[in-house]
Design a protein around this motif. Structure first.
Motif, PDB file in Angstrom:
ATOM      1  N   LEU A 130     -20.341   3.810  28.019  1.00 47.51           N
ATOM      2  CA  LEU A 130     -18.851   4.207  28.109  1.00 47.51           C
ATOM      3  C   LEU A 130     -19.635   5.101  29.930  1.00 47.51           C
ATOM      4  O   LEU A 130     -19.035   5.232  31.200  1.00 47.51           O
ATOM      5  N   LEU A 131     -19.286   6.049  28.852  1.00 46.11           N
ATOM      6  CA  LEU A 131     -19.963   6.898  29.833  1.00 46.11           C
ATOM      7  C   LEU A 131     -20.676   7.427  30.496  1.00 46.11           C
ATOM      8  O   LEU A 131     -21.297   8.250  31.401  1.00 46.11           O
ATOM      9  N   LEU A 132     -22.032   7.131  30.545  1.00 41.28           N
ATOM     10  CA  LEU A 132     -23.642   6.620  31.216  1.00 41.28           C
ATOM     11  C   LEU A 132     -23.971   5.860  31.901  1.00 41.28           C
ATOM     12  O   LEU A 132     -24.337   6.278  32.804  1.00 41.28           O
ATOM     13  N   HIS A 133     -22.894   4.868  31.847  1.00 46.24           N
ATOM     14  CA  HIS A 133     -23.202   3.854  32.470  1.00 46.24           C
ATOM     15  C   HIS A 133     -21.876   3.056  32.904  1.00 46.24           C
ATOM     16  O   HIS A 133     -22.088   2.138  32.708  1.00 46.24           O
ATOM     17  N   ARG A 134     -21.322   3.727  33.882  1.00 44.25           N
ATOM     18  CA  ARG A 134     -19.965   3.604  33.698  1.00 44.25           C
ATOM     19  C   ARG A 134     -19.979   2.571  35.168  1.00 44.25           C
ATOM     20  O   ARG A 134     -21.398   1.669  35.165  1.00 44.25           O
ATOM     21  N   GLY A 135     -18.960   0.842  35.223  1.00 42.68           N
ATOM     22  CA  GLY A 135     -18.945  -0.157  35.407  1.00 42.68           C
ATOM     23  C   GLY A 135     -18.480  -1.455  35.114  1.00 42.68           C
ATOM     24  O   GLY A 135     -18.690  -0.966  33.762  1.00 42.68           O
ATOM     25  N   THR A 136     -18.682  -2.330  35.922  1.00 42.38           N
ATOM     26  CA  THR A 136     -18.079  -3.946  35.041  1.00 42.38           C
ATOM     27  C   THR A 136     -19.083  -3.672  33.857  1.00 42.38           C
ATOM     28  O   THR A 136     -18.794  -5.062  33.117  1.00 42.38           O
ATOM     29  N   GLY A 137     -20.584  -2.988  34.121  1.00 47.26           N
ATOM     30  CA  GLY A 137     -21.759  -3.365  33.291  1.00 47.26           C
ATOM     31  C   GLY A 137     -21.674  -2.405  31.970  1.00 47.26           C
ATOM     32  O   GLY A 137     -21.655  -3.695  31.176  1.00 47.26           O
ATOM     33  N   ALA A 138     -20.958  -1.637  32.577  1.00 46.06           N
ATOM     34  CA  ALA A 138     -20.764  -1.103  30.819  1.00 46.06           C
ATOM     35  C   ALA A 138     -19.587  -1.728  30.298  1.00 46.06           C
ATOM     36  O   ALA A 138     -19.747  -1.991  28.835  1.00 46.06           O
ATOM     37  N   LEU A 139     -18.458  -2.029  31.035  1.00 48.76           N
ATOM     38  CA  LEU A 139     -17.868  -3.236  30.422  1.00 48.76           C
ATOM     39  C   LEU A 139     -17.868  -4.249  29.710  1.00 48.76           C
ATOM     40  O   LEU A 139     -17.671  -4.639  28.351  1.00 48.76           O
ATOM     41  N   LEU A 140     -18.756  -4.477  30.249  1.00 47.07           N
ATOM     42  CA  LEU A 140     -19.572  -6.218  29.992  1.00 47.07           C
ATOM     43  C   LEU A 140     -19.896  -5.855  28.249  1.00 47.07           C
ATOM     44  O   LEU A 140     -20.452  -6.927  27.342  1.00 47.07           O
ATOM     45  N   ILE A 141     -20.897  -4.734  27.995  1.00 50.46           N
ATOM     46  CA  ILE A 141     -21.901  -4.846  26.978  1.00 50.46           C
ATOM     47  C   ILE A 141     -20.784  -4.127  26.041  1.00 50.46           C
ATOM     48  O   ILE A 141     -20.913  -4.882  25.142  1.00 50.46           O
ATOM     49  N   VAL A 142     -20.180  -3.442  26.315  1.00 48.80           N
ATOM     50  CA  VAL A 142     -18.955  -3.151  25.509  1.00 48.80           C
ATOM     51  C   VAL A 142     -17.811  -4.446  25.197  1.00 48.80           C
ATOM     52  O   VAL A 142     -17.384  -4.505  23.589  1.00 48.80           O
ATOM     53  N   ALA A 143     -17.078  -5.315  25.095  1.00 47.60           N
ATOM     54  CA  ALA A 143     -17.254  -6.305  25.114  1.00 47.60           C
ATOM     55  C   ALA A 143     -18.011  -7.189  24.343  1.00 47.60           C
ATOM     56  O   ALA A 143     -17.474  -7.807  23.493  1.00 47.60           O
ATOM     57  N   ALA A 144     -19.076  -7.831  24.679  1.00 49.77           N
ATOM     58  CA  ALA A 144     -19.947  -8.003  23.788  1.00 49.77           C
ATOM     59  C   ALA A 144     -20.177  -7.646  22.687  1.00 49.77           C
ATOM     60  O   ALA A 144     -20.534  -8.265  21.599  1.00 49.77           O
ATOM     61  N   MET A 145     -20.369  -5.730  22.515  1.00 53.18           N
ATOM     62  CA  MET A 145     -20.332  -4.813  21.207  1.00 53.18           C
ATOM     63  C   MET A 145     -19.033  -5.650  20.511  1.00 53.18           C
ATOM     64  O   MET A 145     -19.264  -5.801  19.146  1.00 53.18           O
ATOM     65  N   GLY A 146     -17.697  -5.751  21.462  1.00 52.16           N
ATOM     66  CA  GLY A 146     -16.579  -6.326  19.915  1.00 52.16           C
ATOM     67  C   GLY A 146     -16.795  -7.635  19.631  1.00 52.16           C
ATOM     68  O   GLY A 146     -15.910  -7.695  18.244  1.00 52.16           O
ATOM     69  N   LEU A 147     -17.636  -8.467  20.147  1.00 51.92           N
ATOM     70  CA  LEU A 147     -17.494  -9.912  20.065  1.00 51.92           C
ATOM     71  C   LEU A 147     -18.158 -10.182  19.060  1.00 51.92           C
ATOM     72  O   LEU A 147     -18.129 -10.637  18.327  1.00 51.92           O
ATOM     73  N   LEU A 148     -19.717  -9.079  19.009  1.00 49.84           N
ATOM     74  CA  LEU A 148     -20.441  -8.960  17.945  1.00 49.84           C
ATOM     75  C   LEU A 148     -19.697  -8.343  16.336  1.00 49.84           C
ATOM     76  O   LEU A 148     -20.049  -9.143  15.046  1.00 49.84           O
ATOM     77  N   GLU A 149     -18.610  -8.094  16.432  1.00 49.32           N
ATOM     78  CA  GLU A 149     -17.786  -7.775  15.558  1.00 49.32           C
ATOM     79  C   GLU A 149     -17.099  -8.140  15.287  1.00 49.32           C
ATOM     80  O   GLU A 149     -16.567  -8.590  13.716  1.00 49.32           O
ATOM     81  N   ASP A 150     -16.673  -8.657  16.136  1.00 45.81           N
ATOM     82  CA  ASP A 150     -15.882  -9.864  15.894  1.00 45.81           C
ATOM     83  C   ASP A 150     -16.702 -10.958  14.339  1.00 45.81           C
ATOM     84  O   ASP A 150     -15.630 -11.844  13.503  1.00 45.81           O
ATOM     85  N   THR A 151     -18.021 -11.463  14.845  1.00 43.51           N
ATOM     86  CA  THR A 151     -18.860 -12.139  14.399  1.00 43.51           C
ATOM     87  C   THR A 151     -18.999 -11.485  13.362  1.00 43.51           C
ATOM     88  O   THR A 151     -19.097 -12.661  12.114  1.00 43.51           O
TER      89      THR A 151
END
Length: 168
Positions: free
Chosen positions: A42-63
């Motif tokens: 989030l801090l190094l690659h701001r923007g929509t792409g960073a938010l999508l990556i972080v959301a994918a990390m949350g989904l991975l954590e959910d699984t």
């Protein structure tokens, strides 16, 4: 190439969390290693792409952990958006601010996920225990973030130094 490196870091963070966090936990509190990578993205690659990556990390954590799917993803996305907004207004490049942002992100994530699971009837502990644990997780993750940000800051400065050398 950049996304391949991020994918490898996410895999390593989740693998370390599932294997190594049990070894270094204090009581029932362990640092959140995927949060380190999420905040760095989030801090190094701001923007929509960073938010999508972080959301994918949350989904991975959910699984990986039991419970309803999407709770961690929603909190990762919400807190990620908030961190990006804060980073646009304040300089989060100094080490202390990056460590504080990492600890706050981990604390709020644990609090949000725990409270949501409690409200939905999944958690068997009270909100006071969830809040106390979230604060401890935030502090422990912030302490674990210090060497992480040192190494990442060194790599970042070496990259910019090398890049400036080639532009001469």
């Amino acid at each position: 190439m950049r996304y391949a490196i991020i994918a490898i870091l996410i895999y390593l963070a989740v693998a370390l969390q599932t294997v190594f966090a049990d070894v270094i936990q204090i009581g029932r509190i362990a640092p959140q290693i995927p949060v380190l990578v999420a905040v760095a993205v989030l801090l190094l690659h701001r923007g929509t792409g960073a938010l999508l990556i972080v959301a994918a990390m949350g989904l991975l954590e959910d699984t990986l952990w039991p419970g309803r799917l999407g709770i961690a993803m929603a909190w990762y996305l919400l807190l990620g958006w908030g961190l990006v907004e804060i980073a646009e207004r304040f300089d989060l490049r100094p080490l202390g601010r990056r460590v504080a942002a990492t600890g706050a992100f981990a604390c709020l994530l644990a609090l949000g996920v725990g409270a949501t699971r409690s409200v939905l009837g999944e958690a068997t502990v009270g909100l006071a225990w969830i809040a106390t644990s979230a604060a401890a997780i935030g502090l422990y993750t912030a302490a674990a973030a210090v060497p992480f940000w040192f190494v990442l800051g060194w790599a970042e400065s070496a990259y910019y130094h090398r890049r400036a050398h080639y532009q001469i």
